[in-house]
Enzyme design. Structure first.
Site, PDB file in Angstrom:
ATOM      1  NE  ARG A  48      -2.765   0.582   3.459  1.00  0.00           N
ATOM      2  CZ  ARG A  48      -2.093   1.016   4.546  1.00  0.00           C
ATOM      3  NH1 ARG A  48      -1.492   2.192   4.535  1.00  0.00           N
ATOM      4  NH2 ARG A  48      -2.026   0.278   5.620  1.00  0.00           N
ATOM      5  CE1 TYR A 101     -15.314  11.720 -16.671  1.00  0.00           C
ATOM      6  CE2 TYR A 101     -14.337  11.555 -14.499  1.00  0.00           C
ATOM      7  CZ  TYR A 101     -15.100  11.020 -15.505  1.00  0.00           C
ATOM      8  OH  TYR A 101     -15.659   9.786 -15.346  1.00  0.00           O
ATOM      9  CG  ASP A 173      -7.114  16.353 -15.549  1.00  0.00           C
ATOM     10  OD1 ASP A 173      -6.434  15.793 -16.426  1.00  0.00           O
ATOM     11  OD2 ASP A 173      -8.106  15.820 -15.007  1.00  0.00           O
ATOM     12  CE  LYS A 198     -10.169   9.221 -19.541  1.00  0.00           C
ATOM     13  NZ  LYS A 198     -10.771   8.359 -18.561  1.00  0.00           N
TER      14      LYS A 198
HETATM   15  N1  PLP Z   1      -9.513  13.732 -15.863  1.00  0.00           N
HETATM   16  C1  PLP Z   1      -9.997  13.753 -17.113  1.00  0.00           C
HETATM   17  C2  PLP Z   1      -9.663  14.892 -18.013  1.00  0.00           C
HETATM   18  C3  PLP Z   1     -10.810  12.706 -17.568  1.00  0.00           C
HETATM   19  O1  PLP Z   1     -11.288  12.750 -18.822  1.00  0.00           O
HETATM   20  C4  PLP Z   1     -11.126  11.640 -16.682  1.00  0.00           C
HETATM   21  C5  PLP Z   1     -11.985  10.528 -17.127  1.00  0.00           C
HETATM   22  O2  PLP Z   1     -12.593  10.554 -18.170  1.00  0.00           O
HETATM   23  C6  PLP Z   1     -10.614  11.672 -15.383  1.00  0.00           C
HETATM   24  C7  PLP Z   1      -9.800  12.726 -15.013  1.00  0.00           C
HETATM   25  C8  PLP Z   1     -10.911  10.573 -14.417  1.00  0.00           C
HETATM   26  O3  PLP Z   1     -10.113   9.474 -14.689  1.00  0.00           O
HETATM   27  P1  PLP Z   1     -10.522   7.945 -14.366  1.00  0.00           P
HETATM   28  O4  PLP Z   1     -11.687   7.605 -15.231  1.00  0.00           O
HETATM   29  O5  PLP Z   1      -9.278   7.194 -14.673  1.00  0.00           O
HETATM   30  O6  PLP Z   1     -10.878   7.894 -12.919  1.00  0.00           O
END
Ligand code: PLP
Length: 383
Positions: A48, A101, A173, A198
């Site tokens: 962990r 998101y 992000d 992604k």
């Molecule tokens: N940040 C962005 C820009 C995203 O498009 C996403 C998911 O689509 C996330 C964060 C969240 O990621 P996860 O689906 O791996 O939890």
């Protein structure tokens, strides 16, 4: 070393026992210590808190982003959550891009507000509105650029200046462009976040997340949350992501070139009312996108004339493209954010930030560009 060399070699050393060129999947809970006095002498105690396969990926991503440390998480959402838990507490305030998101919006409005954290969703395309949202108790500015799904961009350098002046952490992000195209630290940001689900993975095989820190102090705060909340990435996911990363730049270049061709095609279609892709001259922030990133990425959206009804018809009938959530994979995906990824954003908030009902989001994959264009053309013919 150049990006292509580092995406393959950074963080990875041949296994000292066997010479295995790939970092093994260290599937273990615990690590035997040589003696009480030598506890932690080999760097690992309990999976962990840290795992050698995960560590290899963390070293690679820290190198690619130019940070001092990276902590990997079970999902992109747990990475975002870790940043919030590291820098926010009851009574503190965060400024978040008003388009982000849907899961980020949900985490803020439905969970963290329960613990007395306050949020303002500010227009990231306008640094003045970000500056105006900063309060005395603001501890974090989180921007997503380009933002999911509208592609709205934030001027990272301008917002970083605002954050620095206010003594606030600026986290970006960077999922949509990756460090191959966009380096938030060079533009003044403090933290870079990824859903590794992604482009880092790129093959629709895993879910994962990463937080890269520019300073040791921030890295320590994020690591503390990673261990305390038990949200570390699994070794199998780290191993798959390590392999996916090796072709990141090649995939991004090919997928982005296809995205440009597809956006240009869509813009010329009489049945399409609008197309948003940062590489198009018609994109409202084309100049900013060109200035702060070295590529435009492979995400775009468009609206079919006839709005939601026509868009649904296209999404239900298209070939080659898959109707699915996720983005950034070699498979081309088409998504309807209003019913899928952003369904938890209230209709009024969606309308306010431009997530219109007819928005069709396209994640351009690695198939032949002509096949993707022909499939879109055939689906448009049916509308
Ligand atoms: N940040 C962005 C820009 C995203 O498009 C996403 C998911 O689509 C996330 C964060 C969240 O990621 P996860 O689906 O791996 O939890």
């Amino acid at each position: 070393m150049g990006f292509r060399t580092r995406q393959i070699h950074a963080g990875v050393t041949p296994d000292p026992q066997t010479g295995s060129i790939l970092t093994p999947i260290y599937q273990t809970t615990t690590y035997v210590q040589p003696s009480v006095d030598e506890y932690l002498s080999k760097g690992f105690t309990y999976s962990r808190s840290g795992n050698p396969t995960v560590k290899a990926l963390e070293l690679k991503l820290a190198d690619l982003e130019g940070g001092v440390d990276c902590a990997c998480f079970g999902t992109g959402m747990s990475a975002i959550q870790a940043v919030m838990l590291a820098f926010l507490s009851a009574g503190s305030h965060a400024v978040i891009s008003d388009v982000a998101y849907g899961g980020t919006y949900r985490l803020c409005t439905k969970i963290l507000t329960k613990f007395g954290v306050e949020f303002t969703f500010a227009d990231g395309s306008n640094p003045d509105s970000v500056a105006a949202a900063v309060r005395k108790n603001t501890k974090l500015i989180l921007t997503e650029t380009p933002a999911n799904p509208t592609m709205k961009c934030t001027d990272i350098a301008a917002v970083s200046k605002i954050a620095k002046k206010a003594g606030v952490v600026h986290a970006v992000d960077n999922t949509f462009l990756t460090p191959y195209y966009q380096l938030p630290f060079e533009l003044g940001a403090d933290i870079s976040i990824h859903s590794t689900t992604k482009y880092m993975d790129g093959h629709n095989a895993t879910v994962g997340g990463a937080v890269i820190s520019k300073s040791a102090e921030h890295a320590k705060a994020v690591r503390f949350i990673q261990n305390s909340t038990g949200s570390i990435m699994s070794p199998q996911v780290a191993w798959l992501t390590l392999q996916g990363c090796k072709t990141l730049s090649i995939r991004m270049d090919a997928q982005s070139a296809s995205a440009m061709a597809i956006a240009t095609f869509l813009e010329a279609q009489p049945k399409v009312s609008q197309v948003m892709y940062p590489g198009l001259k018609s994109f409202p922030q084309h100049e900013l996108s060109t200035r702060q990133a070295s590529g435009y990425g492979a995400m775009l959206w468009f609206e079919v004339k006839g709005g939601l009804k026509a868009g649904k018809k296209l999404m239900d009938n298209i070939k080659v493209w898959s109707l699915a959530e996720n983005l950034g994979s070699v498979e081309s995906l088409i998504t309807h954010p209003v019913t899928m990824t952003h369904a938890d954003v209230e209709p009024a908030e969606r309308a306010r930030v431009g997530i219109i009902d007819g928005l069709v989001r396209a994640s351009v994959g690695l198939e032949d560009t002509d096949d993707l264009i022909n499939a879109l053309g055939a689906a448009l013919d049916q509308v």
